[in-house]
Scaffold this motif. Sequence first.
Motif, PDB file in Angstrom:
ATOM      1  N   ALA A 187       0.831  -1.197   0.000  1.00  0.00           N
ATOM      2  CA  ALA A 187       0.000   0.000   0.000  1.00  0.00           C
ATOM      3  C   ALA A 187       0.869   1.252   0.000  1.00  0.00           C
ATOM      4  N   ALA A 188       0.594   2.151  -0.905  1.00  0.00           N
ATOM      5  CA  ALA A 188       1.397   3.371  -1.058  1.00  0.00           C
ATOM      6  C   ALA A 188       0.799   4.212  -2.174  1.00  0.00           C
ATOM      7  N   MET A 189       1.363   5.394  -2.341  1.00  0.00           N
ATOM      8  CA  MET A 189       1.092   6.186  -3.536  1.00  0.00           C
ATOM      9  C   MET A 189       2.107   5.759  -4.583  1.00  0.00           C
ATOM     10  N   TYR A 190       1.637   5.403  -5.738  1.00  0.00           N
ATOM     11  CA  TYR A 190       2.495   4.949  -6.820  1.00  0.00           C
ATOM     12  C   TYR A 190       2.613   6.037  -7.886  1.00  0.00           C
ATOM     13  N   TYR A 191       3.846   6.253  -8.326  1.00  0.00           N
ATOM     14  CA  TYR A 191       4.126   7.286  -9.314  1.00  0.00           C
ATOM     15  C   TYR A 191       4.852   6.684 -10.505  1.00  0.00           C
ATOM     16  N   CYS A 192       4.514   7.167 -11.667  1.00  0.00           N
ATOM     17  CA  CYS A 192       5.234   6.856 -12.891  1.00  0.00           C
ATOM     18  C   CYS A 192       6.250   7.964 -13.134  1.00  0.00           C
ATOM     19  N   ALA A 193       7.427   7.607 -13.618  1.00  0.00           N
ATOM     20  CA  ALA A 193       8.446   8.615 -13.867  1.00  0.00           C
ATOM     21  C   ALA A 193       9.324   8.175 -15.034  1.00  0.00           C
ATOM     22  N   VAL A 247      13.185  12.734 -14.124  1.00  0.00           N
ATOM     23  CA  VAL A 247      12.894  14.113 -14.519  1.00  0.00           C
ATOM     24  C   VAL A 247      11.405  14.411 -14.520  1.00  0.00           C
ATOM     25  N   TYR A 248      10.652  13.558 -15.148  1.00  0.00           N
ATOM     26  CA  TYR A 248       9.214  13.805 -15.294  1.00  0.00           C
ATOM     27  C   TYR A 248       8.425  12.789 -14.486  1.00  0.00           C
ATOM     28  N   TRP A 249       7.363  13.296 -13.865  1.00  0.00           N
ATOM     29  CA  TRP A 249       6.577  12.476 -12.953  1.00  0.00           C
ATOM     30  C   TRP A 249       5.094  12.583 -13.262  1.00  0.00           C
ATOM     31  N   GLY A 250       4.407  11.460 -13.040  1.00  0.00           N
ATOM     32  CA  GLY A 250       2.957  11.485 -13.088  1.00  0.00           C
ATOM     33  C   GLY A 250       2.388  12.015 -11.789  1.00  0.00           C
ATOM     34  N   GLN A 251       1.073  12.100 -11.731  1.00  0.00           N
ATOM     35  CA  GLN A 251       0.415  12.711 -10.583  1.00  0.00           C
ATOM     36  C   GLN A 251       0.294  11.761  -9.402  1.00  0.00           C
ATOM     37  N   GLY A 252       0.510  10.505  -9.619  1.00  0.00           N
ATOM     38  CA  GLY A 252       0.417   9.521  -8.554  1.00  0.00           C
ATOM     39  C   GLY A 252      -0.956   8.880  -8.501  1.00  0.00           C
ATOM     40  N   THR A 253      -0.965   7.637  -8.084  1.00  0.00           N
ATOM     41  CA  THR A 253      -2.219   6.906  -7.927  1.00  0.00           C
ATOM     42  C   THR A 253      -2.116   6.052  -6.663  1.00  0.00           C
ATOM     43  N   GLN A 254      -3.164   6.074  -5.868  1.00  0.00           N
ATOM     44  CA  GLN A 254      -3.126   5.428  -4.563  1.00  0.00           C
ATOM     45  C   GLN A 254      -3.489   3.956  -4.655  1.00  0.00           C
ATOM     46  N   VAL A 255      -2.741   3.149  -3.934  1.00  0.00           N
ATOM     47  CA  VAL A 255      -3.056   1.730  -3.798  1.00  0.00           C
ATOM     48  C   VAL A 255      -3.292   1.435  -2.321  1.00  0.00           C
ATOM     49  N   THR A 256      -4.423   0.814  -2.033  1.00  0.00           N
ATOM     50  CA  THR A 256      -4.757   0.385  -0.689  1.00  0.00           C
ATOM     51  C   THR A 256      -4.944  -1.119  -0.711  1.00  0.00           C
ATOM     52  N   VAL A 257      -4.309  -1.807   0.225  1.00  0.00           N
ATOM     53  CA  VAL A 257      -4.410  -3.257   0.306  1.00  0.00           C
ATOM     54  C   VAL A 257      -4.893  -3.613   1.702  1.00  0.00           C
ATOM     55  N   SER A 258      -6.035  -4.227   1.762  1.00  0.00           N
ATOM     56  CA  SER A 258      -6.609  -4.602   3.045  1.00  0.00           C
ATOM     57  C   SER A 258      -6.286  -6.056   3.352  1.00  0.00           C
ATOM     58  N   SER A 259      -6.021  -6.312   4.615  1.00  0.00           N
ATOM     59  CA  SER A 259      -5.660  -7.686   5.016  1.00  0.00           C
ATOM     60  C   SER A 259      -6.895  -8.490   5.379  1.00  0.00           C
TER      61      SER A 259
END
Length: 126
Positions: free
Chosen positions: A91-97, A114-126
């Motif tokens: 679980a984290a914020m994932y970014y493309c770069a 150098v260049y980054w995306g805006q990020g996308t959140q991943v949540t993993v529930s146990s």
Amino acid sequence: QVQLVESGGGSVQAGGSLRFSCAASTYLYSSYCIGWFRQAPGQEREGVAIIASGGSSTYYADSVKGRFFISLDNAENTVYLQMNSLKPEDAAMYYCATRPWYGGSCATRWENYVYWGQGTQVTVSS
């Protein structure tokens, strides 16, 4: 200016799968590294999976080897990340770069990108 647009984040139960995509809006460098980084609260941003244009070089963090798979569609300037067997610690914020590539292995530290995306959140529930 390269714009990276990510999609595919979300919530999943442990053991589940998610697939990300990251599309570049404009022409990338003739040779480039592109990949995914993640950052959990209070932790440093880390490289997860990175690939060089042409697919000749790939990198996976030890924590995701055998579970995550990166692929690249050069014609579409789009990189994909298939994430299987997800764990709560994923679980984290994932970014493309992306960054230029001059041969050899792609850089794995986020400061080199150098260049980054805006990020996308991943949540993993146990």
